[in-house]
Structure formats: C-alpha cells, structure tokens
Design a protein around this motif. Structure first.
Motif, short mmCIF file in Angstrom:
data_model
loop_
_atom_site.label_atom_id
_atom_site.label_comp_id
_atom_site.label_asym_id
_atom_site.label_seq_id
_atom_site.Cartn_x
_atom_site.Cartn_y
_atom_site.Cartn_z
N GLY A 1 -6.15 -4.75 -13.13
CA GLY A 1 -6.82 -4.26 -14.33
C GLY A 1 -7.24 -2.80 -14.24
O GLY A 1 -7.58 -2.20 -15.26
N ASN A 2 -7.22 -2.21 -13.05
CA ASN A 2 -7.59 -0.80 -12.92
C ASN A 2 -6.54 0.05 -13.62
O ASN A 2 -5.34 -0.13 -13.41
CB ASN A 2 -7.70 -0.43 -11.44
N GLU A 3 -6.97 1.00 -14.44
CA GLU A 3 -6.04 1.82 -15.22
C GLU A 3 -5.11 2.67 -14.36
O GLU A 3 -4.02 3.05 -14.79
CB GLU A 3 -6.80 2.72 -16.20
N SER A 4 -5.49 2.95 -13.13
CA SER A 4 -4.63 3.75 -12.24
C SER A 4 -3.32 3.03 -11.91
O SER A 4 -2.31 3.68 -11.64
CB SER A 4 -5.37 4.08 -10.95
N ILE A 5 -3.32 1.73 -11.92
CA ILE A 5 -2.10 0.97 -11.63
C ILE A 5 -1.03 1.33 -12.65
O ILE A 5 0.09 1.72 -12.29
CB ILE A 5 -2.38 -0.56 -11.64
N ASN A 6 -1.37 1.18 -13.92
CA ASN A 6 -0.39 1.48 -14.97
C ASN A 6 0.00 2.95 -14.98
O ASN A 6 1.16 3.28 -15.24
CB ASN A 6 -0.90 1.05 -16.34
N LYS A 7 -0.94 3.84 -14.71
CA LYS A 7 -0.60 5.27 -14.67
C LYS A 7 0.50 5.53 -13.64
O LYS A 7 1.49 6.21 -13.92
CB LYS A 7 -1.83 6.12 -14.37
N HIS A 8 0.31 5.00 -12.44
CA HIS A 8 1.33 5.20 -11.40
C HIS A 8 2.67 4.59 -11.79
O HIS A 8 3.72 5.22 -11.64
CB HIS A 8 0.87 4.57 -10.07
N ARG B 1 -9.72 5.79 4.44
CA ARG B 1 -10.28 6.89 3.65
C ARG B 1 -11.16 6.39 2.50
O ARG B 1 -11.52 7.17 1.63
CB ARG B 1 -9.16 7.76 3.08
N ASP B 2 -11.45 5.10 2.45
CA ASP B 2 -12.27 4.51 1.38
C ASP B 2 -11.71 4.87 0.00
O ASP B 2 -10.51 4.76 -0.20
CB ASP B 2 -13.74 4.88 1.54
N GLU B 3 -12.54 5.32 -0.92
CA GLU B 3 -12.06 5.66 -2.27
C GLU B 3 -11.37 7.02 -2.29
O GLU B 3 -10.51 7.27 -3.13
CB GLU B 3 -13.22 5.65 -3.28
N ASN B 4 -11.77 7.92 -1.44
CA ASN B 4 -11.19 9.26 -1.32
C ASN B 4 -11.07 9.96 -2.68
O ASN B 4 -10.02 10.49 -3.04
CB ASN B 4 -9.84 9.21 -0.61
N GLY B 5 -12.15 9.91 -3.45
CA GLY B 5 -12.20 10.66 -4.71
C GLY B 5 -11.74 9.91 -5.94
O GLY B 5 -11.83 10.43 -7.05
N ARG C 1 -10.60 2.67 -5.84
CA ARG C 1 -9.41 2.65 -4.99
C ARG C 1 -9.84 2.49 -3.53
O ARG C 1 -10.91 2.94 -3.12
CB ARG C 1 -8.64 3.97 -5.14
N ARG C 2 -8.97 1.88 -2.74
CA ARG C 2 -9.06 1.95 -1.28
C ARG C 2 -7.79 2.67 -0.84
O ARG C 2 -6.70 2.35 -1.30
CB ARG C 2 -9.14 0.56 -0.64
N TYR C 3 -7.98 3.66 0.03
CA TYR C 3 -6.89 4.57 0.39
C TYR C 3 -6.76 4.64 1.90
O TYR C 3 -7.76 4.75 2.61
CB TYR C 3 -7.21 5.95 -0.19
N VAL D 1 -1.27 4.54 1.39
CA VAL D 1 -1.45 3.24 0.74
C VAL D 1 -2.62 3.34 -0.22
O VAL D 1 -3.74 3.69 0.18
CB VAL D 1 -1.67 2.11 1.77
N HIS D 2 -2.35 3.03 -1.49
CA HIS D 2 -3.34 3.07 -2.56
C HIS D 2 -3.55 1.62 -3.01
O HIS D 2 -2.60 0.98 -3.46
CB HIS D 2 -2.84 3.87 -3.76
N ILE D 3 -4.76 1.12 -2.91
CA ILE D 3 -5.04 -0.26 -3.30
C ILE D 3 -6.02 -0.26 -4.46
O ILE D 3 -7.07 0.41 -4.40
CB ILE D 3 -5.61 -1.08 -2.11
N PHE D 4 -5.67 -1.01 -5.51
CA PHE D 4 -6.51 -1.13 -6.70
C PHE D 4 -6.66 -2.59 -7.08
O PHE D 4 -5.75 -3.40 -6.88
CB PHE D 4 -5.89 -0.39 -7.89
N GLN D 5 -7.79 -2.89 -7.69
CA GLN D 5 -8.02 -4.23 -8.23
C GLN D 5 -7.25 -4.39 -9.53
O GLN D 5 -7.13 -3.44 -10.32
CB GLN D 5 -9.52 -4.42 -8.48
#
Length: 179
Positions: A108-115, A80-84, A88-90, A102-106
């Motif tokens: 340092g991406n702020e989404s990691i800490n949010k989750h 699903r690529d970034e999917n919005g 992210r790779r989804y 499956v959510h993949i982040f590099q």
C-alpha cells in the motif's frame, strides 16, 4: 568516497538479481508478499547503469522487518533504516563497491507503484530510456568521484520522467481495465 562508475547494460544483472532474490526470500520468507528487480539494471533499453542491483520487496508489515537486521548483516548488508524515505527499510551491500540496494515497503505504500510504474514506463518508451542512459553516461564522466553530484544531476530529469510515467500508467490502466 564512492566512485560513480557507469557501465553498459548486461544480462548478467538479471542473473545477479535472481540469486539475491532467492537469498532475500529465505531471509524474509514469512514476510514477503512480492519481490521485484527495479532501477536501471532492470531496464535493458536504458543501456547503461551503475552496476548496483536495486531490489524492491513488498511486505505485509514493515515494522516486522527490523527483527531481521542481524540476519541481513550476516549476509553483508548494511542496515540503513528508512534512510530519508518514511516507511522504507533500506539495506546496502558492498560498502565502497556496492553491489545491491534493497528497498522494503509495506503493501500500500505509494513508493511501490512509483518504482514499478517508472520501470514499466521506461520499458514501454525505449527512446526515453535511452535519453536517461545518455544522461547517466554524461554525468558519470562529469562527476566520477562525486556520487552526490551525479545523483543531483539526474534529479530534474528523473522527476520529469516520473510525472510522465505516472500519467502514462494512469492512462494505460484506464484504457485497458474498464469495467
């Protein structure tokens, strides 16, 4: 159209996460920095969830992940690529009866800490987790045939929990990691 099915929490979800984490570890073995079980299936205190295992993978370089799309397809994942969500790779598994996201982040991406902070907050605040579970049940009954409306119904509550989680995590870290 996908159905919104909410079921009681089960320890089986931890086992299913471990199995899939091993498979994903083999697929992305040279890319993974860390892998986590996230989402409602990872927090027993929520009590209820859609039976879909959410997995967060942290990698060194997100652009390297695209070369694994065919390999993920071999394991029945839909790309699903970034999917919005930028950066992210989804991937989703299970078509109409999804089993994994499956959510993949590099790194340092702020989404990691949010989750991770959201999960940590709910583990440490079981009363809030229970409220979230109760909302899931109510919305699942109200919108059994409309996942979009189900998600929309959770949005304000989840956003408020996220603010609380980030504030709590910041206070927790400042209290426990003073120099």
């Amino acid at each position: 159209m996908r159905k919104t099915k909410i079921v009681p929490w089960t320890k089986e979800w931890d086992r299913l996460y471990m199995i899939e984490a091993e498979i994903l570890g083999e697929i992305f073995e040279h890319e993974i920095i860390n892998i986590f079980h996230i989402g409602s299936t990872s927090v027993q205190a929520i009590g209820y969830a859609k039976p879909i295992i959410d997995i967060l993978i942290v990698v060194e370089n997100i652009s390297n992940i695209d070369i694994y799309n065919d390999r993920m397809s071999d394991f029945e994942y839909e790309v699903r690529d970034e999917n919005g969500i930028t950066g992210r790779r989804y991937f989703v598994k299970g078509k109409e009866k999804r089993t994994h996201h499956v959510h993949i982040f590099q790194i340092g991406n702020e989404s990691i800490n949010k989750h991770l902070h959201f999960k940590n907050y709910l583990i440490h605040h079981p009363q809030e987790a229970k409220k979230y579970g109760d909302l899931k049940i109510a919305l699942g009954k109200e919108f059994p045939n409309n996942t979009y409306q189900y998600q929309k119904g959770k949005e304000a509550f989840v956003n408020e929990l996220m603010v609380q989680a980030l504030n709590w995590q910041e206070n927790y870290l400042s209290r426990n990691h003073r120099l």
